[in-house]
Write a protein that holds these residues in place. Structure first.
Motif, mmCIF file in Angstrom:
data_model
loop_
_atom_site.group_PDB
_atom_site.id
_atom_site.type_symbol
_atom_site.label_atom_id
_atom_site.label_comp_id
_atom_site.label_asym_id
_atom_site.label_seq_id
_atom_site.Cartn_x
_atom_site.Cartn_y
_atom_site.Cartn_z
ATOM 1 N N GLN A 1 -10.402 -6.083 4.529
ATOM 2 C CA GLN A 1 -11.007 -6.829 3.425
ATOM 3 C C GLN A 1 -10.138 -8.021 3.002
ATOM 4 O O GLN A 1 -10.240 -8.493 1.875
ATOM 5 N N ARG A 2 -9.272 -8.507 3.902
ATOM 6 C CA ARG A 2 -8.371 -9.604 3.545
ATOM 7 C C ARG A 2 -9.149 -10.866 3.169
ATOM 8 O O ARG A 2 -8.862 -11.521 2.157
ATOM 9 N N SER A 3 -10.148 -11.238 3.992
ATOM 10 C CA SER A 3 -10.898 -12.462 3.702
ATOM 11 C C SER A 3 -11.638 -12.345 2.376
ATOM 12 O O SER A 3 -11.684 -13.295 1.581
ATOM 13 N N GLU B 1 0.731 -11.342 1.451
ATOM 14 C CA GLU B 1 1.682 -10.645 2.318
ATOM 15 C C GLU B 1 1.542 -9.144 2.100
ATOM 16 O O GLU B 1 1.610 -8.657 0.969
ATOM 17 N N LEU B 2 1.319 -8.409 3.208
ATOM 18 C CA LEU B 2 1.185 -6.962 3.143
ATOM 19 C C LEU B 2 2.489 -6.327 3.608
ATOM 20 O O LEU B 2 2.977 -6.625 4.708
ATOM 21 N N HIS C 1 -4.794 -0.339 6.351
ATOM 22 C CA HIS C 1 -5.890 -0.768 7.223
ATOM 23 C C HIS C 1 -7.099 -1.231 6.405
ATOM 24 O O HIS C 1 -7.792 -2.187 6.791
ATOM 25 N N GLN C 2 -7.384 -0.568 5.284
ATOM 26 C CA GLN C 2 -8.518 -0.979 4.453
ATOM 27 C C GLN C 2 -8.296 -2.379 3.881
ATOM 28 O O GLN C 2 -9.218 -3.196 3.848
ATOM 29 N N PRO D 1 0.838 -1.209 0.000
ATOM 30 C CA PRO D 1 0.000 0.000 0.000
ATOM 31 C C PRO D 1 0.873 1.259 0.000
ATOM 32 O O PRO D 1 2.048 1.220 0.377
ATOM 33 N N HIS D 2 0.261 2.363 -0.395
ATOM 34 C CA HIS D 2 0.984 3.628 -0.445
ATOM 35 C C HIS D 2 0.763 4.470 0.800
ATOM 36 O O HIS D 2 1.225 5.614 0.834
#
Length: 603
Positions: free
Chosen positions: A544-546, A563-564, A539-540, A532-533
């Motif tokens: 919404q990972r699932s 992997e984040l 966090h968003q 993410p930037h």
């Protein structure tokens, strides 16, 4: 005998009696006590906040027989004369009727004489912004080099009309609106001194209606008490001032919850017939929506900070849980934005009716995260009808000339963009077969094998098994083909974003395409690495990972782990310049041109 108004009867005579304006009172009181008085003062602020009153008190403190003193005694002859307006050395001048250059010249001629009775000659010019440009210019030299023992006090409601040359020669004090609590405390003290019984909610209504002006609050109190009676009640106050009652607001919020447009229209018509002040009604509506939103979010622990009467607190506390926080927040924002437009509209009742109808229909609006950039939301349809209708027969929501490419076409274009282009051949390309007919067989065998057709994302995900061969050319109809491994096309992030947009268009569940397009994606075997930037986007994605894992499985990407990567912290321009200056590939260029890095920006 003429009866004095409450505003005149309870006009403050000392700094301590003035409601609010603590900073101004402190500065002027100390100046009078230490006898360090400026030549000119500019007191600006809205109506009824104490500008002229403080100017008179300051004049008494300067000329009191016990001066220098922080407070006038109001008992000596000097103080009594100033209070009665008969002191020879204290002059109150109306700037609206004495605004010519001749008046300014006559004033300048009297300034040269020493005080006759008091210690200072004080000139209080009320509504001073009404002076003409020539009159201001005539006073410039006097204000810059005033005679000893002369003080000018300009009082105005429009300080922006003063020439900057006058403002620079004055000590400028800006008077603020009084808070609702300060006005309520002042009205309570007046009612107690009058010996009248009152309801706390009635005092709150008067303080809220006065909008920060002490004089307006006293005039409204006079107006309500003129009806008579030994007790000040909220019902009588609302009836005299033409204000809506709490039962009307409860009826309004019930109609908003029920989305009853007919009830809201009838309520607006009733407000117009009863002569309710529309402007103040919208102000009260905004305040009630604020209280409801804070109660919905903070619960009972926030009641003490809202300063609500017990009956109102109980009413809003029972009503707040019936609304969603998003509904209350949006309605509050709409009301704040519409206040000025409703009051200034030629037909305020119709403008108010439109606001209430929009407020009631807010829950029917489509959430923004379900919108795809470049497309319009599709009309809602029943779930059974949506399930029965094939995907390829969906009707466009707007004309094709104004509609962006469908998500399936966007995915196909993205896949083709990443496929290397081959050299053109002289042989014509065979046309694609239709859905209901088999592809034609070549008349004779060819040397090269034609490329495999790219599957359409709307009809089947890229991981779906290939079509079964015709009868007689392969295995039987009952044999299931083996699952195909994830292809290169299924590892295209742009195509996956288009697949999610297509899924949402068909009524399925998928992550927001707008959120996905802000991520940097990299495939590493069975892992999908997302960067993410910013922290908010991180966090968003976590929330919404699932949903993201389900969409990847339906897409056929073959991902078993997501992997984040923690976003890189923002750096200042100086840090970026220092980092770029140390890069080895820039050293030769900087040395040859004798240059330096003077501007960098994070992308």
């Amino acid at each position: 005998m003429k009866k004095l108004s409450l505003a005149a009867r309870y006009r403050p005579q000392t700094f301590a009696e003035v409601a609010g304006q603590d900073m101004v009172k402190t500065v002027l009181s100390r100046a009078a006590a230490e006898d360090k008085v400026a030549a000119a003062y500019l007191l600006s602020g809205t109506r009824g906040v104490g500008k002229t009153t403080i100017a008179r008190i300051f004049a008494k403190a300067l000329n009191c027989e016990h001066a220098p003193t922080a407070e006038p005694c109001n008992q000596c002859a000097q103080c009594r004369k100033i209070t009665q307006g008969s002191h020879v050395d204290v002059a109150e001048i109306d700037g609206a009727s004495n605004n010519s250059v001749e008046d300014a010249r006559a004033l300048r001629e009297t300034i040269g004489y020493a005080p006759m009775e008091g210690r200072y000659k004080v000139f209080i010019i009320d509504e001073a912004h009404m002076l003409s440009r020539s009159a201001f210019n005539a006073l410039l030299k006097t204000l810059e080099e005033p005679p000893a023992r002369v003080v000018f006090i300009f009082a105005t409601t429009e300080a922006h009309k003063f020439p900057i040359t006058i403002v620079s020669r004055c000590q400028h004090f800006v008077f603020r609106h009084l808070s609702e609590e300060a006005l309520a405390a002042h009205l309570t003290s007046v009612l107690q001194r009058e010996g009248l019984e009152f309801e706390e909610s009635a005092v709150r209504i008067l303080a809220r209606r006065a909008a920060g002006s002490v004089r307006d609050s006293m005039s409204l109190l006079d107006q309500v008490l003129a009806l008579g009676g030994d007790r000040l009640t909220a019902a009588v106050t609302r009836q005299v001032l033409g204000l809506a009652g709490q039962e009307l607001f409860q009826e309004l919020f019930d109609a908003v919850l029920a989305r009853d447009c007919a009830a809201l229209t009838s309520l607006c018509r009733g407000l117009l017939h009863r002569g309710v002040d529309v402007g103040f009604f919208v102000r009260e509506l905004s305040q009630h929506l604020r209280d409801l939103f804070l109660l919905r979010q903070g619960g009972t622990g926030i009641i003490s900070s809202l300063n609500l009467p017990a009956d109102e607190a109980a009413l809003w506390q029972g009503l707040a849980p019936r609304f969603s926080p998003g509904h209350l927040h949006a309605a509050w924002q709409m009301t704040l934005d519409a206040q000025r437009g409703i009051v200034q509209n030629p037909d305020p009742a119709t403008a108010l009716e439109l606001l209430l109808l929009n407020m009631a229909l807010l829950p029917q609006l489509l959430p923004l995260e379900n919108l795809v950039p470049g497309t319009q939301p599709a009309p809602q349809q029943a779930p059974a009808q949506a399930a029965a209708q094939p995907a390829h027969t969906a009707q466009p929501t707007q004309p094709a000339s104004f509609r962006a490419a469908p998500p399936a076409q966007q995915a196909q274009q993205a896949t083709q963009a990443h496929t290397p282009q081959t050299a053109p051949t002289t042989a014509p390309r065979p046309s694609a077969p239709t859905r209901n007919e088999q592809p034609p067989r070549p008349a004779q065998p060819v040397a090269a094998t034609p490329p495999a057709a790219t599957p359409h994302p709307r009809s089947a995900p890229p991981s779906a098994a290939p079509e079964t061969p015709p009868q007689g050319e392969g295995s039987g109809d009952d044999e299931a083909p083996p699952p195909a491994p994830a292809s290169t096309a299924s590892r295209d992030w742009d195509a996956f974003c288009a697949f999610c947009a297509d899924t949402l268009e068909q009524g399925g569940e998928a992550p927001s395409p707008r959120m996905l397009r802000q991520l940097s994606a990299r495939w590493d075997g069975a892992r999908l690495i997302l960067t993410p930037h910013g922290e908010t986007l991180l966090h968003q994605v976590e929330r919404q990972r699932s949903l993201l894992e389900k969409a990847l499985a339906a897409y056929g990407a073959g991902v078993t782990e997501i992997e984040l990567v923690q976003p890189r912290p923002m750096r200042t321009e100086a840090e970026l310049i220092e980092e770029c200056s140390r890069k080895p590939e820039l050293q030769d260029c900087l040395a040859i041109f004798d240059g330096r890095v003077d501007h960098c920006r994070m992308r």
